[in-house]
Design a protein around this motif. Structure first.
Motif, PDB file in Angstrom:
ATOM      1  N   GLU A  49       0.856  -1.186   0.000  1.00 58.64           N
ATOM      2  CA  GLU A  49       0.000   0.000   0.000  1.00 58.64           C
ATOM      3  C   GLU A  49       0.893   1.237   0.000  1.00 58.64           C
ATOM      4  OE1 GLU A  49      -3.941   1.096   2.386  1.00 58.64           O
ATOM      5  OE2 GLU A  49      -2.192   0.896   3.676  1.00 58.64           O
ATOM      6  N   TRP A  54      -2.693   3.943  -3.799  1.00 58.66           N
ATOM      7  CA  TRP A  54      -3.023   2.672  -4.448  1.00 58.66           C
ATOM      8  C   TRP A  54      -2.612   1.543  -3.518  1.00 58.66           C
ATOM      9  CZ3 TRP A  54       0.611  -1.116  -5.608  1.00 58.66           C
ATOM     10  CH2 TRP A  54       1.948  -0.739  -5.492  1.00 58.66           C
ATOM     11  N   SER A  71      -5.310  -1.612  -7.248  1.00 55.53           N
ATOM     12  CA  SER A  71      -6.479  -0.746  -7.108  1.00 55.53           C
ATOM     13  C   SER A  71      -6.510   0.400  -8.107  1.00 55.53           C
ATOM     14  CB  SER A  71      -6.558  -0.184  -5.689  1.00 55.53           C
ATOM     15  OG  SER A  71      -5.458   0.674  -5.438  1.00 55.53           O
ATOM     16  N   ASP A  72      -5.347   0.916  -8.501  1.00 53.90           N
ATOM     17  CA  ASP A  72      -5.286   2.031  -9.445  1.00 53.90           C
ATOM     18  C   ASP A  72      -4.021   1.893 -10.280  1.00 53.90           C
ATOM     19  OD1 ASP A  72      -4.915   4.477 -10.794  1.00 53.90           O
ATOM     20  OD2 ASP A  72      -5.894   5.603  -9.205  1.00 53.90           O
ATOM     21  N   GLY A  73      -4.193   1.435 -11.501  1.00 53.79           N
ATOM     22  CA  GLY A  73      -3.056   1.169 -12.368  1.00 53.79           C
ATOM     23  C   GLY A  73      -2.202   2.394 -12.643  1.00 53.79           C
ATOM     24  N   ALA A  74      -2.827   3.529 -12.932  1.00 55.30           N
ATOM     25  CA  ALA A  74      -2.072   4.739 -13.247  1.00 55.30           C
ATOM     26  C   ALA A  74      -1.245   5.205 -12.048  1.00 55.30           C
ATOM     27  CB  ALA A  74      -3.010   5.839 -13.718  1.00 55.30           C
ATOM     28  N   ALA A  75      -1.815   5.154 -10.857  1.00 56.08           N
ATOM     29  CA  ALA A  75      -1.078   5.542  -9.650  1.00 56.08           C
ATOM     30  C   ALA A  75       0.067   4.567  -9.400  1.00 56.08           C
ATOM     31  CB  ALA A  75      -2.008   5.604  -8.448  1.00 56.08           C
ATOM     32  N   PRO A 125      -6.210   4.413 -15.462  1.00 61.96           N
ATOM     33  CA  PRO A 125      -6.523   4.590 -14.041  1.00 61.96           C
ATOM     34  C   PRO A 125      -7.574   3.565 -13.633  1.00 61.96           C
ATOM     35  CG  PRO A 125      -7.613   6.269 -15.348  1.00 61.96           C
ATOM     36  CD  PRO A 125      -6.747   5.485 -16.293  1.00 61.96           C
ATOM     37  N   GLY A 126      -7.641   3.322 -12.357  1.00 65.13           N
ATOM     38  CA  GLY A 126      -8.635   2.384 -11.845  1.00 65.13           C
ATOM     39  C   GLY A 126      -8.091   0.986 -11.668  1.00 65.13           C
ATOM     40  N   PRO A 127      -8.943   0.081 -11.237  1.00 65.28           N
ATOM     41  CA  PRO A 127      -8.537  -1.287 -10.911  1.00 65.28           C
ATOM     42  C   PRO A 127      -8.018  -2.060 -12.129  1.00 65.28           C
ATOM     43  CG  PRO A 127     -10.718  -0.816 -10.032  1.00 65.28           C
ATOM     44  CD  PRO A 127     -10.357   0.311 -10.933  1.00 65.28           C
ATOM     45  N   SER A 131      -9.883  -9.219 -10.047  1.00 65.58           N
ATOM     46  CA  SER A 131     -10.731  -8.670  -8.986  1.00 65.58           C
ATOM     47  C   SER A 131     -11.414  -9.769  -8.161  1.00 65.58           C
ATOM     48  CB  SER A 131     -11.769  -7.713  -9.565  1.00 65.58           C
ATOM     49  OG  SER A 131     -12.543  -8.359 -10.541  1.00 65.58           O
ATOM     50  N   GLU A 148     -11.385   2.206  -0.974  1.00 62.20           N
ATOM     51  CA  GLU A 148     -10.625   3.398  -1.322  1.00 62.20           C
ATOM     52  C   GLU A 148      -9.534   3.674  -0.301  1.00 62.20           C
ATOM     53  OE1 GLU A 148     -13.124   6.706  -2.275  1.00 62.20           O
ATOM     54  OE2 GLU A 148     -14.364   5.500  -3.600  1.00 62.20           O
TER      55      GLU A 148
END
Length: 169
Positions: A49, A54, A71-75, A125-127, A131, A148
């Protein structure tokens, strides 16, 4: 700031260990670290984490291929540990296709000027990933996708090991 932990599912329940990622340079290193936390090919989940930006999960079950959720590919793409988990397979890329993008001079077609900002190599962005990674352990897909902040505590609570995780936190 990162937090990383390994949770190994044993006959006696979950066992957690805080882990340092300083020596982890590849997905193979992370998988070896996770498998090393297991004594009998048990399920092991590596949690990573980064300050609520993310989180990522890597699950190994014995010698099976790892399962990954981010959880967030772009991050994650902006993070050294996130880049380790963002494999070509996870992103739906064929590594052989990347060779076609490079010109003979070693640059990519359409490479922006130095003063242009680039996206995170097209990472959305996003997952991203599996999942359903925790579905059989008590956390359904819908719940995982809705997390989140303080995601790891919520995950540990669903798996029934929040006390174990908090002990290493």
């Amino acid at each position: 700031m990162y937090f990383a932990a390994l949770l190994a599912r044993t006959e006696d329940g979950w066992e957690a260990s805080d882990t340092e990622l300083d020596d982890v340079e590849s997905l193979a290193d992370l998988m070896d670290l996770a498998r090393g936390a297991s004594t009998d090919d048990d399920t092991v989940i590596a949690f990573i984490e980064q300050e609520d930006a993310w989180f990522g999960l890597l699950r190994v079950d014995g010698e099976e291929d790892p399962r990954i959720f981010i959880s967030d590919g772009a991050a994650a793409a902006r993070s050294s540990y996130g880049e380790i988990m963002l494999t070509d397979e996870l992103l739906g890329r064929d590594p052989d296709d990347l060779d076609d993008l490079v010109d003979l001079d070693g640059t990519e077609d359409g490479e922006p000027d130095d003063d242009e900002e680039t996206a995170d190599d097209g990472v959305p962005p996003g997952p991203i990933g599996d999942s359903l990674i925790l579905d059989d352990l008590g956390m359904p897909e819908s719940e995982l996708l809705s997390l989140e902040t303080d995601a790891l505590s919520s995950i540990a609570d669903a798996l029934g090991c929040v006390d174990v995780l908090e002990a290493v936190r």
